[in-house]
Design an enzyme around this catalytic site. Structure first.
Site, PDB file in Angstrom:
ATOM      1  CD  GLU A   1      -3.206   1.099   1.721  1.00  0.00           C
ATOM      2  OE1 GLU A   1      -3.937   2.105   1.731  1.00  0.00           O
ATOM      3  OE2 GLU A   1      -3.576  -0.019   2.124  1.00  0.00           O
ATOM      4  CB  THR A   2       4.046   2.090   1.702  1.00  0.00           C
ATOM      5  OG1 THR A   2       3.505   1.881   3.017  1.00  0.00           O
ATOM      6  CG2 THR A   2       5.022   3.244   1.731  1.00  0.00           C
TER       7      THR A   2
END
Length: 158
Positions: free
Chosen positions: A78-79
């Site tokens: 997600e980062t």
């Protein structure tokens, strides 16, 4: 929906900068300070709207059996996907996680895992990335896909 915004004043705006430009990487690594990604040891290695690469240590991100925690892989995915989407969104806009999925292929006990997010689609309102996470030997650990909605940046609450 997860809010993965970057401040427009913090976001690099020079589109001619290389994805591995040291100043650009320092900007993104500085923006990561004090976040969950920072606590997990995530470090950006390459950053552009088309491709984001970051690594994370296995140590400190394990489950009780000593293996890399699957949730840690999802945070890493997600980062990198959110950073790419924020660059697609552009200044004055924000990327917010809409959907993420992950398939975990193998366990890892030590070293680092490296995530490479590659853009699948990038429009005015949605950006999607394919994320491959590999171990130090280049073996696939996890495959993820993240979709972010792109909107005008929210105003900060006072």
């Amino acid at each position: 929906m997860t809010d993965n915004t970057t401040s427009p004043s913090d976001r690099p705006t020079d589109s001619s900068a290389s994805a591995t430009d040291p100043a650009m990487l320092e900007t993104f690594n500085r923006m990561n300070r004090g976040t969950l990604g920072d606590r997990m040891g995530i470090e950006f290695l390459e950053v552009s709207a088309e491709r984001v690469v970051a690594r994370m240590p296995v140590e400190g991100n394990t489950q009780p059996y000593g293996l890399l925690h699957g949730g840690a892989s999802v945070v890493l995915a997600e980062t990198v996907g959110s950073v790419g989407a924020a660059l697609v969104a552009g200044e004055g806009r924000a990327a917010m996680g809409l959907d993420i999925n992950a398939t975990h292929h193998r366990g890892v006990r030590s070293g680092f895992v490296t995530a490479t997010a590659t853009v699948l689609s990038a429009g005015r309102s949605v950006a999607a990335y394919d994320v491959a996470i590999v171990d130090d030997e280049g073996r696939r650990v996890c495959t993820s896909r993240i979709t972010c909605v792109l909107r005008d940046a929210p105003t900060k609450a006072k």
